[in-house]
Design a protein around this motif. Structure first.
Motif, PDB file in Angstrom:
ATOM      1  N   ASP A   1      24.292 -17.642  53.485  1.00  0.00           N
ATOM      2  CA  ASP A   1      25.243 -17.341  52.422  1.00  0.00           C
ATOM      3  C   ASP A   1      25.426 -15.837  52.273  1.00  0.00           C
ATOM      4  OD1 ASP A   1      27.060 -18.150  50.587  1.00  0.00           O
ATOM      5  OD2 ASP A   1      25.636 -18.749  49.047  1.00  0.00           O
ATOM      6  N   GLU A   2      26.682 -15.378  52.372  1.00  0.00           N
ATOM      7  CA  GLU A   2      27.048 -13.960  52.281  1.00  0.00           C
ATOM      8  C   GLU A   2      26.224 -13.119  53.250  1.00  0.00           C
ATOM      9  OE1 GLU A   2      28.937 -12.874  48.192  1.00  0.00           O
ATOM     10  OE2 GLU A   2      26.902 -13.553  47.782  1.00  0.00           O
ATOM     11  N   ILE A   3      26.344 -13.467  54.518  1.00  0.00           N
ATOM     12  CA  ILE A   3      25.535 -12.831  55.562  1.00  0.00           C
ATOM     13  C   ILE A   3      25.791 -11.331  55.669  1.00  0.00           C
ATOM     14  CG2 ILE A   3      27.213 -13.292  57.402  1.00  0.00           C
ATOM     15  CD1 ILE A   3      24.821 -13.850  59.262  1.00  0.00           C
ATOM     16  N   ASN A   4      26.954 -10.879  55.232  1.00  0.00           N
ATOM     17  CA  ASN A   4      27.266  -9.450  55.343  1.00  0.00           C
ATOM     18  C   ASN A   4      26.694  -8.620  54.194  1.00  0.00           C
ATOM     19  OD1 ASN A   4      29.074 -10.748  53.591  1.00  0.00           O
ATOM     20  ND2 ASN A   4      30.668  -9.213  53.901  1.00  0.00           N
ATOM     21  N   ARG A   5      25.851  -9.218  53.359  1.00  0.00           N
ATOM     22  CA  ARG A   5      25.223  -8.454  52.281  1.00  0.00           C
ATOM     23  C   ARG A   5      23.815  -7.992  52.633  1.00  0.00           C
ATOM     24  NH1 ARG A   5      28.131  -7.664  48.124  1.00  0.00           N
ATOM     25  NH2 ARG A   5      29.842  -9.062  47.596  1.00  0.00           N
ATOM     26  N   THR A   6      23.402  -8.210  53.851  1.00  0.00           N
ATOM     27  CA  THR A   6      22.053  -7.804  54.263  1.00  0.00           C
ATOM     28  C   THR A   6      22.164  -6.737  55.358  1.00  0.00           C
ATOM     29  OG1 THR A   6      19.877  -8.756  54.732  1.00  0.00           O
ATOM     30  CG2 THR A   6      21.678  -9.440  56.141  1.00  0.00           C
ATOM     31  N   PRO A   7      21.181  -5.823  55.454  1.00  0.00           N
ATOM     32  CA  PRO A   7      21.251  -4.728  56.430  1.00  0.00           C
ATOM     33  C   PRO A   7      21.237  -5.219  57.872  1.00  0.00           C
ATOM     34  CG  PRO A   7      19.616  -4.262  54.725  1.00  0.00           C
ATOM     35  CD  PRO A   7      20.019  -5.694  54.556  1.00  0.00           C
ATOM     36  N   PRO A   8      21.664  -4.362  58.817  1.00  0.00           N
ATOM     37  CA  PRO A   8      21.743  -4.745  60.233  1.00  0.00           C
ATOM     38  C   PRO A   8      20.430  -5.261  60.815  1.00  0.00           C
ATOM     39  CG  PRO A   8      22.929  -2.695  59.874  1.00  0.00           C
ATOM     40  CD  PRO A   8      22.243  -3.024  58.581  1.00  0.00           C
TER      41      PRO A   8
ATOM     42  N   GLY B   1      28.597 -27.615  69.732  1.00  0.00           N
ATOM     43  CA  GLY B   1      27.299 -26.956  69.754  1.00  0.00           C
ATOM     44  C   GLY B   1      27.356 -25.477  69.437  1.00  0.00           C
ATOM     45  N   GLY B   2      28.265 -25.069  68.523  1.00  0.00           N
ATOM     46  CA  GLY B   2      28.409 -23.655  68.185  1.00  0.00           C
ATOM     47  C   GLY B   2      28.266 -23.390  66.702  1.00  0.00           C
ATOM     48  N   HIS B   3      28.345 -22.111  66.343  1.00  0.00           N
ATOM     49  CA  HIS B   3      28.170 -21.676  64.962  1.00  0.00           C
ATOM     50  C   HIS B   3      29.525 -21.315  64.347  1.00  0.00           C
ATOM     51  CE1 HIS B   3      24.016 -21.445  66.241  1.00  0.00           C
ATOM     52  NE2 HIS B   3      24.341 -20.555  67.149  1.00  0.00           N
ATOM     53  N   CYS B   4      29.567 -21.312  63.023  1.00  0.00           N
ATOM     54  CA  CYS B   4      30.805 -21.030  62.302  1.00  0.00           C
ATOM     55  C   CYS B   4      30.616 -19.917  61.285  1.00  0.00           C
ATOM     56  CB  CYS B   4      31.284 -22.272  61.558  1.00  0.00           C
ATOM     57  SG  CYS B   4      32.452 -23.259  62.459  1.00  0.00           S
ATOM     58  N   LEU B   5      31.619 -19.059  61.191  1.00  0.00           N
ATOM     59  CA  LEU B   5      31.705 -18.087  60.112  1.00  0.00           C
ATOM     60  C   LEU B   5      32.757 -18.609  59.142  1.00  0.00           C
ATOM     61  CD1 LEU B   5      30.849 -15.257  59.044  1.00  0.00           C
ATOM     62  CD2 LEU B   5      32.784 -14.330  60.320  1.00  0.00           C
ATOM     63  N   ILE B   6      32.374 -18.785  57.886  1.00  0.00           N
ATOM     64  CA  ILE B   6      33.290 -19.343  56.890  1.00  0.00           C
ATOM     65  C   ILE B   6      33.692 -18.231  55.931  1.00  0.00           C
ATOM     66  CG2 ILE B   6      33.622 -21.088  55.114  1.00  0.00           C
ATOM     67  CD1 ILE B   6      31.430 -22.724  56.386  1.00  0.00           C
ATOM     68  N   THR B   7      34.988 -17.981  55.845  1.00  0.00           N
ATOM     69  CA  THR B   7      35.508 -16.926  54.986  1.00  0.00           C
ATOM     70  C   THR B   7      36.360 -17.539  53.889  1.00  0.00           C
ATOM     71  OG1 THR B   7      35.588 -15.439  56.897  1.00  0.00           O
ATOM     72  CG2 THR B   7      36.802 -14.762  54.946  1.00  0.00           C
TER      73      THR B   7
ATOM     74  N   LEU C   1      25.981 -21.822  59.758  1.00  0.00           N
ATOM     75  CA  LEU C   1      27.238 -21.631  59.045  1.00  0.00           C
ATOM     76  C   LEU C   1      27.051 -20.440  58.116  1.00  0.00           C
ATOM     77  CD1 LEU C   1      27.791 -25.383  58.347  1.00  0.00           C
ATOM     78  CD2 LEU C   1      29.445 -23.960  59.514  1.00  0.00           C
ATOM     79  N   ALA C   2      27.710 -19.357  58.438  1.00  0.00           N
ATOM     80  CA  ALA C   2      27.570 -18.132  57.654  1.00  0.00           C
ATOM     81  C   ALA C   2      28.818 -17.926  56.808  1.00  0.00           C
ATOM     82  CB  ALA C   2      27.351 -16.941  58.577  1.00  0.00           C
ATOM     83  N   THR C   3      28.641 -17.548  55.558  1.00  0.00           N
ATOM     84  CA  THR C   3      29.784 -17.321  54.679  1.00  0.00           C
ATOM     85  C   THR C   3      29.965 -15.837  54.407  1.00  0.00           C
ATOM     86  OG1 THR C   3      28.556 -17.473  52.580  1.00  0.00           O
ATOM     87  CG2 THR C   3      29.356 -19.534  53.546  1.00  0.00           C
ATOM     88  N   GLN C   4      31.218 -15.459  54.206  1.00  0.00           N
ATOM     89  CA  GLN C   4      31.565 -14.109  53.784  1.00  0.00           C
ATOM     90  C   GLN C   4      32.539 -14.207  52.628  1.00  0.00           C
ATOM     91  OE1 GLN C   4      31.494 -10.750  57.133  1.00  0.00           O
ATOM     92  NE2 GLN C   4      33.135 -12.187  57.446  1.00  0.00           N
ATOM     93  N   ASN C   5      32.357 -13.337  51.648  1.00  0.00           N
ATOM     94  CA  ASN C   5      33.287 -13.257  50.532  1.00  0.00           C
ATOM     95  C   ASN C   5      34.277 -12.138  50.844  1.00  0.00           C
ATOM     96  OD1 ASN C   5      34.620 -12.799  48.143  1.00  0.00           O
ATOM     97  ND2 ASN C   5      32.811 -12.974  46.852  1.00  0.00           N
TER      98      ASN C   5
ATOM     99  N   VAL D   1      36.287 -19.852  60.270  1.00  0.00           N
ATOM    100  CA  VAL D   1      37.022 -20.852  59.499  1.00  0.00           C
ATOM    101  C   VAL D   1      37.393 -20.257  58.146  1.00  0.00           C
ATOM    102  CG1 VAL D   1      36.921 -23.138  58.445  1.00  0.00           C
ATOM    103  CG2 VAL D   1      35.796 -22.725  60.641  1.00  0.00           C
ATOM    104  N   VAL D   2      38.665 -20.296  57.818  1.00  0.00           N
ATOM    105  CA  VAL D   2      39.142 -19.751  56.548  1.00  0.00           C
ATOM    106  C   VAL D   2      39.362 -20.894  55.565  1.00  0.00           C
ATOM    107  CG1 VAL D   2      41.013 -18.538  55.385  1.00  0.00           C
ATOM    108  CG2 VAL D   2      40.191 -17.722  57.597  1.00  0.00           C
ATOM    109  N   ILE D   3      38.674 -20.813  54.425  1.00  0.00           N
ATOM    110  CA  ILE D   3      38.858 -21.800  53.353  1.00  0.00           C
ATOM    111  C   ILE D   3      39.769 -21.191  52.296  1.00  0.00           C
ATOM    112  CG2 ILE D   3      37.736 -23.088  51.505  1.00  0.00           C
ATOM    113  CD1 ILE D   3      35.358 -23.493  53.174  1.00  0.00           C
ATOM    114  N   ASP D   4      40.857 -21.846  52.020  1.00  0.00           N
ATOM    115  CA  ASP D   4      41.815 -21.355  51.029  1.00  0.00           C
ATOM    116  C   ASP D   4      41.765 -22.242  49.786  1.00  0.00           C
ATOM    117  OD1 ASP D   4      43.706 -19.750  49.939  1.00  0.00           O
ATOM    118  OD2 ASP D   4      45.218 -20.056  51.499  1.00  0.00           O
ATOM    119  N   TYR D   5      42.496 -21.825  48.773  1.00  0.00           N
ATOM    120  CA  TYR D   5      42.545 -22.597  47.534  1.00  0.00           C
ATOM    121  C   TYR D   5      43.175 -23.970  47.778  1.00  0.00           C
ATOM    122  CZ  TYR D   5      41.502 -18.197  45.175  1.00  0.00           C
ATOM    123  OH  TYR D   5      40.906 -17.039  44.775  1.00  0.00           O
ATOM    124  N   LEU D   6      42.749 -24.951  46.995  1.00  0.00           N
ATOM    125  CA  LEU D   6      43.287 -26.296  47.102  1.00  0.00           C
ATOM    126  C   LEU D   6      44.710 -26.354  46.561  1.00  0.00           C
ATOM    127  CD1 LEU D   6      40.199 -28.329  45.808  1.00  0.00           C
ATOM    128  CD2 LEU D   6      41.019 -28.258  48.168  1.00  0.00           C
ATOM    129  N   SER D   7      45.426 -27.369  46.985  1.00  0.00           N
ATOM    130  CA  SER D   7      46.735 -27.621  46.382  1.00  0.00           C
ATOM    131  C   SER D   7      46.518 -28.080  44.940  1.00  0.00           C
ATOM    132  CB  SER D   7      47.469 -28.708  47.162  1.00  0.00           C
ATOM    133  OG  SER D   7      46.790 -29.953  47.014  1.00  0.00           O
TER     134      SER D   7
END
Length: 331
Positions: free
Chosen positions: A119-126, A46-52, A157-161, A183-189
């Motif tokens: 999507d890209e939540i850190n691109r908007t003002p406080p 029942g929680g939220h995720c930050l996806i980087t 689910l908030a994403t950051q680039n 949660v960190v998403i990395d490149y695929l094998s």
């Protein structure tokens, strides 16, 4: 949760749910098994995720696919510097009633959904980020002094680039702490990337079926909280978090040099609750130490701030958490 037929049935239900979810998600998502597991744990806890992660790694596809599996209403909000709070929450407009009089009515914004991709939540003002803070913490929004409850379950689910930092507004620590996981998403094998290329360029992917309802998700969340955890394992989670706090009696020797700010109590709560969800997903009716260890990085990497000295020496947050796990005695 005592050992009983009911307990076995609940475990089987969660296990069966996991297998069905993975089978459906595999129609659209290849690889990223650890990421999928962490998203499922967050949802069941029942929680939220930050996806980087870098762009082009199917973050949006993954989130929308999860929403489809659970038959949840999904909205995507693209955060930009000119986005206003009303663009998220909604606003009151003047409408003409049937009797000819005009009255204010509230028009709901895109935040009124079960699954929100910020999507890209850190691109908007406080100021705009703060509009999401109330929604995430209270599961409600306030417009013109009136509170409006959000639908349940509610999952952000908030994403950051991590690459492009120009024109961004870093999330304050208070808001970062509201996220259960980072949660960190990395490149695929190479093998998985080849499978993705062949699948996406040769045929249309199969549609994802809805297997569960919003009520099922709420039931799963209730079941997770019933899972028992032995006190020594809960104490280990608390000691692991306490060890990140420099200047305190429980801090490790290297904490003062490498950690500028440690994690709070919410990190301990996260580790214990999510360990319960992980135990159920792995077919167990109780939490083991390995559940705490496996979730330490996603639970702590956004709550622990490295010092300038650590950065200068090339020591990142992942290495610091690994040292914590190696040093703090396990039960």
């Amino acid at each position: 949760m005592s050992a009983s037929t009911t307990e076995v049935n609940l475990i089987d239900k969660i296990q069966d749910a996991r297998q069905k979810i993975l089978a459906e998600l595999s129609k659209a998502i290849i690889g990223q098994q650890e990421v999928i597991e962490q998203l499922m744990i967050s949802l069941f806890a029942g929680g939220h995720c930050l996806i980087t992660g870098p762009p082009g790694l199917a973050k949006t596809l993954l989130v929308s696919s999860v929403a489809q599996v659970f038959d949840l209403k999904f909205n995507r909000i693209q955060f930009t510097p000119d986005l206003m709070p009303v663009d998220i929450v909604g606003t009151e407009i003047l409408q003409e009633a049937t009797d000819g009089h005009r009255e204010l009515s509230f028009v709901k914004g895109p935040v009124f959904a079960n699954v929100i991709l910020a999507d890209e939540i850190n691109r908007t003002p406080p100021k705009t980020q703060a509009a999401m803070l109330e929604a995430m913490q209270e599961h409600q929004v306030t417009a013109a002094g009136i509170r409006h409850p959000l639908p349940e379950p509610f999952f952000v689910l908030a994403t950051q680039n991590p690459i492009e930092m120009e024109g961004t507004y870093p999330l304050p620590e208070a808001q970062l702490d509201r996220f259960l996981f980072n949660v960190v998403i990395d490149y695929l094998s190479p093998e998985d990337e080849l499978a993705v290329v062949l699948q996406t360029t040769s045929r249309k992917s199969e549609p994802i079926e809805s297997l569960f309802t919003a009520q099922d998700v709420l039931e799963f969340q209730s079941i997770v909280r019933q899972v028992p955890i032995a006190e020594p394992i809960a104490e280990y989670a608390v000691r692991l978090v306490a060890a990140t706090r420099p200047g305190t009696e429980h801090a490790l020797d290297f904490a003062d040099d490498l950690i500028g700010w440690g994690a709070g109590t919410r990190a301990s709560q996260t580790l214990v609750l999510c360990a319960k969800a992980r135990a159920l997903l792995n077919g167990r009716s109780h939490v083991q130490t390995e559940d705490i260890v496996a979730l330490a990085k996603p639970a702590l990497r956004h709550r622990v701030l490295p010092t300038y000295k650590a950065e200068a020496e090339g020591i990142d947050i992942e290495q610091i958490i690994e040292r914590l796990i190696e040093t703090v005695p396990q039960p």
